[in-house]
Design a protein around this motif. Structure first.
Motif, PDB file in Angstrom:
ATOM      1  N   UNK A 214       1.082  -1.066   0.016  1.00 26.04           N
ATOM      2  CA  UNK A 214      -0.024  -0.048   0.290  1.00 26.04           C
ATOM      3  C   UNK A 214       0.834   1.144   0.178  1.00 26.04           C
ATOM      4  N   UNK A 215       0.355   2.342  -0.667  1.00 29.39           N
ATOM      5  CA  UNK A 215       1.182   3.446  -0.896  1.00 29.39           C
ATOM      6  C   UNK A 215       1.135   4.240   0.451  1.00 29.39           C
ATOM      7  N   UNK A 216       2.133   4.477   1.070  1.00 30.45           N
ATOM      8  CA  UNK A 216       2.165   5.361   2.426  1.00 30.45           C
ATOM      9  C   UNK A 216       3.291   6.615   2.209  1.00 30.45           C
ATOM     10  N   UNK A 217       2.564   7.700   2.180  1.00 34.30           N
ATOM     11  CA  UNK A 217       3.684   8.598   2.102  1.00 34.30           C
ATOM     12  C   UNK A 217       4.069   9.325   3.484  1.00 34.30           C
ATOM     13  N   UNK A 218       3.673   8.674   4.425  1.00 32.45           N
ATOM     14  CA  UNK A 218       4.019   9.208   5.913  1.00 32.45           C
ATOM     15  C   UNK A 218       5.608   9.347   5.781  1.00 32.45           C
TER      16      UNK A 218
ATOM     17  N   UNK B  57      -2.377  11.691  -4.646  1.00 31.42           N
ATOM     18  CA  UNK B  57      -2.736  11.201  -3.585  1.00 31.42           C
ATOM     19  C   UNK B  57      -3.241  12.212  -2.508  1.00 31.42           C
ATOM     20  N   UNK B  58      -2.143  13.375  -2.563  1.00 37.18           N
ATOM     21  CA  UNK B  58      -2.330  14.642  -1.529  1.00 37.18           C
ATOM     22  C   UNK B  58      -3.392  15.197  -1.843  1.00 37.18           C
ATOM     23  N   UNK B  59      -3.801  15.357  -3.322  1.00 39.60           N
ATOM     24  CA  UNK B  59      -5.262  15.948  -3.623  1.00 39.60           C
ATOM     25  C   UNK B  59      -6.234  15.499  -3.270  1.00 39.60           C
TER      26      UNK B  59
END
Ligand code: PMV
Length: 362
Positions: free
Chosen positions: A1-5, A161-163
């Protein structure tokens, strides 16, 4: 899973960093609609949109670490040159929400200037263009502050993702031509977490497609999209609707790949009317279409029947009609648009848009 933290994205407190970043980002028009969400802006069904060109937001972000103390978000926000506290408060909340992805937002004083190419009161949702422009600025800011480098595709995926966290449909605005958002077996690498670029998989006839936005009413919508999504939770048609959206997406992707305009138009128009049927069958029920929306739909269908020309409509969550047609028939449909449709618009207002290239740095 994409996790940008990323807790490491903190600025060394001994250095003062300041600068300016600006992006222009367009709105988009969904063909298969996102309507119903759960969790952190996750869609109940996959959707596809065309990226617009002329309806855009330009956002200039000025930043400095000088004089910033404390753990709060500091931001001044100007919309169309005027300080706007209600927008500022929304953006402060959004920045706080994403501070586990970009912890540096608490170390910075922001001054943000935002401008829309279309009038704020036009009834056109500006959240897709404005949230994607802001997300693009933040992703550029990370690169400037930390020297991070991204391939363009990775950069847009992160910005998408942020949008999404700002406004669901905004995640589809960053890509050229078209975007799919929401997990589906029909689009490779698709995800509920971000939109993917889909322009390469559709027939080139769609790359310069027209979308004339016929402004039926410039007023504020009586029921917001946020409330509309929430009402899907109690809607008796919700489950069959989500299944239908998956099937329609599957068929639409084939039609768009083949450039089959008749199939494209049938699915697109049914989708628009389904969206509004879902509003009418919500509890409480509500109607966003207006008499002139219906009159335009009638006229478009009649004109199509008489001429055989591939001209279709869709609507977003409002009364305005988006008129969709290929560039090749522009000369033939233009007199009809000017004489039969524009007079039904409020103050003759129409935004003559086209499919565009997504967000650009300015
Ligand atoms: O992104 P939101 O929460 O404003 O919802 C957008 C909903 C529709 O515009 C009606 C459909 C869509 O997919 O854009």
């Amino acid at each position: 899973m994409t996790d940008y933290k990323n807790p490491k994205l903190l600025i060394n407190s001994n250095t003062i960093k300041s600068g300016r970043i600006a992006w222009r980002s367009p709105s988009n028009i969904a063909l298969v609609k996102y309507w119903g969400k759960h969790g952190l802006q996750l869609p109940r069904n996959p959707s596809i949109s065309l990226t617009l060109d002329k309806a855009y937001t330009e956002t200039i972000m000025e930043y400095t670490t000088e004089g910033k103390s404390g753990d709060n978000i500091e931001l001044d926000f100007y919309f169309e040159g005027k300080s706007n506290e209600s927008f500022a408060e929304k953006i402060r909340k959004f920045l706080l929400n994403i501070s586990d992805i970009f912890p540096f937002v608490k170390q910075i004083k922001f001054t943000v200037h935002s401008h829309n190419s279309f009038p704020h009161s036009s009834g056109i949702a500006s959240s897709a263009s404005s949230m994607s422009a802001l997300a693009m600025c933040l992703c550029s800011l990370e690169m400037e502050l930390f020297g991070t480098t991204y391939e363009d595709e990775e950069f847009r995926k992160k910005a998408s993702f942020i949008s999404r966290l700002g406004s669901g449909s905004a995640c589809r605005s960053v890509y050229p031509h078209a975007s799919v958002w929401g997990k589906t077996d029909d689009a490779k690498d698709s995800s509920d977490l971000f939109g993917i670029g889909y322009g390469e998989h559709i027939h080139e006839i769609f790359h310069d497609f027209h979308d004339d936005i016929l402004i039926v009413s410039q007023g504020e919508k009586p029921v917001s999209s946020r409330a509309g999504h929430a009402l899907m939770e109690g809607n008796a048609y919700a489950e069959p609707r989500y299944k239908q959206a998956n099937e329609r997406l599957s068929n639409l992707l084939i039609a768009m790949k083949e450039g089959d305009l008749e199939k494209f138009g049938t699915i697109t128009e049914n989708e628009a009317l389904t969206l509004h049927a879902l509003m009418m069958t919500s509890n409480p029920s509500y109607i966003l279409m207006q008499p002139n929306s219906l009159e335009m739909i009638e006229r478009i269908r009649k004109f199509r029947k008489e001429t055989g020309l591939p001209i279709y409509f869709t609507l977003d969550a409002g009364p305005n009609i988006h008129l969709l047609y290929p560039h090749s028939i522009y000369e033939k449909v233009n007199p009809f648009i000017l004489s039969e449709l524009v007079p039904l618009c409020e103050n003759d207002m129409v935004i003559r848009d086209r499919v565009g290239l997504g967000s650009v740095k300015i």
